[in-house]
Write an enzyme that holds these catalytic residues in place. Sequence first.
Site, mmCIF file in Angstrom:
data_model
loop_
_atom_site.group_PDB
_atom_site.id
_atom_site.type_symbol
_atom_site.label_atom_id
_atom_site.label_comp_id
_atom_site.label_asym_id
_atom_site.label_seq_id
_atom_site.Cartn_x
_atom_site.Cartn_y
_atom_site.Cartn_z
ATOM 1 C CD GLN A 114 -3.077 0.942 0.603
ATOM 2 O OE1 GLN A 114 -3.604 -0.148 0.532
ATOM 3 N NE2 GLN A 114 -3.538 2.004 0.021
ATOM 4 C CG PHE A 115 1.973 3.574 -3.635
ATOM 5 C CD1 PHE A 115 2.000 4.946 -3.836
ATOM 6 C CD2 PHE A 115 1.076 2.808 -4.369
ATOM 7 C CE1 PHE A 115 1.141 5.547 -4.752
ATOM 8 C CE2 PHE A 115 0.227 3.397 -5.282
ATOM 9 C CZ PHE A 115 0.256 4.771 -5.475
ATOM 10 C CB THR A 116 -1.810 5.411 -0.850
ATOM 11 O OG1 THR A 116 -2.471 4.351 -0.178
ATOM 12 C CG2 THR A 116 -1.963 5.250 -2.362
#
Length: 148
Positions: A78-80
């Site tokens: 989940q890069f966000t």
Amino acid sequence: MKALLQRVTRAAVRVDTETTGKIGHGLLVLLCVEEDDSAETAAFLAGKIAKMRIFSDDEGRFNLSVTDIGGGVLAISQFTLAADWRKGNRPSFSKAARPDLAEPLYQTFCGCLRDLGLPVETGVFAAHMEVELINDGPVTIWMDSRAG
């Protein structure tokens, strides 16, 4: 690394119409690999997550870990979680690791959890995913390996 843990009664992830991972009682872990993370960071975070006592014992106290209850882990990249939202209205994700670094460290993190005896299901790295969960409690814990 950053991780958002959610204690769940069940969780699943789908890519298109295919379920790529699902668990019953356990933890949904949204994991963000950042630019200066390493295999040591992944091992440290996996160890903390495996031992984190956020499941209730017979007296209703948080005394049990996901390992203690025989639960599973659904780990999703989940890069966000690296979003810097302070300037403007479009978040920057510049602190998130590039995919060529992030994917191997995400896999290392999952491997560390497996080495600790946990069953681990996953999403598909860099895919558009639909995540479904039933948050138990709700219990949600934010972890940042750089904090503290």
